[in-house]
Scaffold this motif. Structure first.
Motif, short mmCIF file in Angstrom:
data_model
loop_
_atom_site.label_atom_id
_atom_site.label_comp_id
_atom_site.label_asym_id
_atom_site.label_seq_id
_atom_site.Cartn_x
_atom_site.Cartn_y
_atom_site.Cartn_z
N UNK A 78 0.68 -1.43 -0.05
CA UNK A 78 0.04 0.00 -0.02
C UNK A 78 0.82 1.22 -0.02
N UNK A 79 0.91 1.95 -1.11
CA UNK A 79 1.49 3.16 -1.23
C UNK A 79 0.87 4.31 -0.39
N UNK A 80 1.51 5.21 0.42
CA UNK A 80 0.95 6.36 1.09
C UNK A 80 1.51 7.60 0.46
N UNK A 81 0.82 8.26 -0.25
CA UNK A 81 1.37 9.37 -1.10
C UNK A 81 0.66 10.64 -0.85
N UNK A 82 1.26 11.77 -1.26
CA UNK A 82 0.75 13.04 -1.13
C UNK A 82 1.59 13.94 -2.38
N UNK A 83 0.68 14.74 -2.84
CA UNK A 83 1.25 15.54 -3.94
C UNK A 83 2.30 16.57 -3.13
N UNK A 128 -2.69 -0.78 -3.98
CA UNK A 128 -3.33 0.33 -4.05
C UNK A 128 -2.65 1.50 -3.28
N UNK A 129 -3.17 2.53 -3.65
CA UNK A 129 -2.56 3.88 -3.18
C UNK A 129 -3.47 4.46 -2.31
N UNK A 130 -2.94 5.06 -1.28
CA UNK A 130 -3.81 6.01 -0.28
C UNK A 130 -3.09 7.33 -0.42
N UNK A 131 -4.11 8.65 -0.73
CA UNK A 131 -3.56 10.05 -1.03
C UNK A 131 -3.81 10.52 0.51
N UNK A 152 -1.07 13.68 -7.55
CA UNK A 152 -0.71 12.34 -7.24
C UNK A 152 -1.66 11.22 -7.40
N UNK A 153 -3.01 11.71 -7.24
CA UNK A 153 -3.93 10.82 -7.73
C UNK A 153 -3.79 10.38 -9.11
N UNK A 154 -3.85 11.20 -10.16
CA UNK A 154 -3.61 11.03 -11.37
C UNK A 154 -2.38 10.31 -11.80
N UNK A 155 -1.41 10.35 -11.12
CA UNK A 155 -0.20 9.71 -11.24
C UNK A 155 -0.35 8.23 -11.23
N UNK A 156 -1.03 7.88 -10.02
CA UNK A 156 -1.34 6.41 -9.84
C UNK A 156 -2.25 5.83 -10.92
N UNK A 157 -3.28 6.72 -11.30
CA UNK A 157 -4.31 6.26 -12.33
C UNK A 157 -3.38 5.92 -13.57
N UNK A 158 -2.69 6.92 -14.02
CA UNK A 158 -1.74 6.58 -15.32
C UNK A 158 -1.23 5.11 -15.27
N UNK A 167 -4.54 1.10 -8.36
CA UNK A 167 -6.19 1.53 -7.72
C UNK A 167 -6.06 2.66 -6.69
N UNK A 168 -6.81 3.56 -6.55
CA UNK A 168 -6.63 4.53 -5.41
C UNK A 168 -7.64 3.88 -4.29
N UNK A 169 -7.23 3.70 -3.14
CA UNK A 169 -7.90 3.20 -2.08
C UNK A 169 -8.82 4.01 -1.62
N UNK A 170 -8.41 5.35 -1.53
CA UNK A 170 -8.86 6.50 -0.88
C UNK A 170 -8.13 7.67 -0.46
N UNK A 171 -8.94 8.55 0.10
CA UNK A 171 -8.25 9.79 0.51
C UNK A 171 -8.52 10.05 1.88
N UNK A 172 -7.20 10.55 2.60
CA UNK A 172 -7.22 10.57 3.94
C UNK A 172 -6.91 12.27 4.09
N UNK A 173 -8.04 12.89 4.79
CA UNK A 173 -7.69 14.59 5.16
C UNK A 173 -7.15 14.64 6.55
#
Length: 362
Positions: free
Chosen positions: A101-106, A232-235, A250-256, A260-266
């Motif tokens: 699981x990749x945890x990423x941010x822009x 999957x990736x978590x943003x 960041x989200x678009x990068x994983x889509x490319x 799969x985008x698992x979801x977004x954490x605020x």
């Protein structure tokens, strides 16, 4: 009146998994059902870790089955079975690791690393075998956050053993260099070093490997997304517009690259004054949820801006360790379960089902 298998299944079908909102029979969680003259035994096998909820699920199933006429004894065992899921095409799974699981941010400064380590600890607290890879070569922070010192051992040639902290297996360039040593490397060197950390660490039977990605969406991040077998990736973002702008990249990068985008954490969603209890949205409000609606991805949860989260991570005892039963730990655990549930719904890895084909000249 004798109890039938159908009657027991009917009783359990009325019970809904509190995490997925799907009944246990439809979700195929019901296993090994046996009915023997009023004595009932069965297993509930979840596809995600939820150790803290096993007792409540067990009691609800027992109570439902006991309502049936003719029931004498009821034995229910609740457990988790975490499977490996598919990754990008052309990228092989990592030995000893079921899911990455990749945890990423822009952008930097949104609390991604703190979120990553607490997410890993929350999954471990719920019963999973978890590791964390610090992929930020230029600014490794996981050694400090996990309170790990020393150097990793090398039992076999060209491999290193993962370090351990608070029950997590961990690997980081920070274990191999001096604390204040700058990493003056170009992109290809960084990518090569990270791949070596990932593939030469002897991970031991991990259900999940959390990758704390470096901030940004440049060449390094794109190369990693293409070469690392990510399930999957978590943003992670904050509610402010500038953070959301970069989070979208960041989200678009994983889509490319087909991750799969698992979801977004605020993160830093709201601040509550410790003196008067006044709540204020310092960085704005609703940004993460709005982004989820825009891109049709799941909103995993919101975390507060809280001094204790920062202090605990800096001290090498993240929130899940320092205050495991606190309110903030509860938020992390809920987010971790949501991540695991969404991973469990993805396509399963079938590569182990097929034999390897080798062509030889004879």
């Amino acid at each position: 009146m004798s109890v039938t298998v159908e009657a027991v299944q009917g009783a359990i079908k009325g019970l809904v998994d509190p995490n997925t909102q799907v009944d246990f029979v439809s979700a195929k969680n019901l296993k090994n059902l046996r009915v023997d003259d009023g004595d009932i035994s069965l297993d509930i096998v979840l596809g995600y870790p939820a150790k803290s909820q096993f007792d409540a699920i067990r009691k609800s199933v027992i109570n439902a089955v006991r309502e049936l006429p003719g029931v004498k004894n009821v034995s229910v065992n609740v457990s988790s079975q975490i499977l490996a899921h598919a990754v990008q095409r052309g990228v092989k799974l990592l030995p000893g690791v079921k899911n990455i699981i990749a945890v990423a941010s822009g952008k930097g400064g949104v609390g991604k690393s703190t979120t990553a380590v607490n997410l890993a600890l929350a999954l471990a607290a719920e019963g999973a075998q978890v590791g964390i890879l610090d992929a930020d070569i230029y600014g490794p922070s996981q050694p400090m956050m996990l309170g790990i010192t020393g150097r990793p051992e090398s039992v076999e040639e060209n491999t290193i053993e993962p370090m351990e902290g608070h029950g997590l297996q961990a690997s980081s360039i920070g274990f191999l260099i001096e604390e204040d040593a700058p990493m003056v490397w170009r992109g290809p060197m960084v990518t090569s070093a990270l791949e070596q950390l990932l593939r030469q660490t002897r991970w031991r039977d991990l259900d999940y490997l959390i990758v704390d990605m470096p901030p940004g969406t440049g060449d390094i991040q794109l190369t990693l997304s293409q070469k690392v077998p990510v399930t999957g990736a978590v943003i992670v973002t904050t509610p402010q517009d500038i953070a959301l702008l970069d989070a979208r990249k960041g989200l678009k990068m994983f889509e490319k690259v087909g991750v799969p985008i698992v979801g977004i954490i605020e993160n830093m969603s709201t601040y509550v004054c410790t003196q008067c209890g006044h709540e204020e949205h310092i960085f704005g409000s609703g940004g993460g949820e709005k982004m989820c609606q825009e891109y049709e991805v799941d909103f995993l949860g919101a975390l507060p801006l809280n001094l204790s989260i920062r202090e605990q991570a800096d001290a090498g005892r993240p929130t899940l360790v320092a205050d495991p039963d606190g309110a903030i730990s509860g938020i992390y655990k809920n987010i971790a379960r949501q991540v695991a549930i969404r991973i469990a719904t993805l396509s399963k890895d079938m590569s182990s089902k097929f034999p390897s084909i080798v062509v030889q000249n004879t």
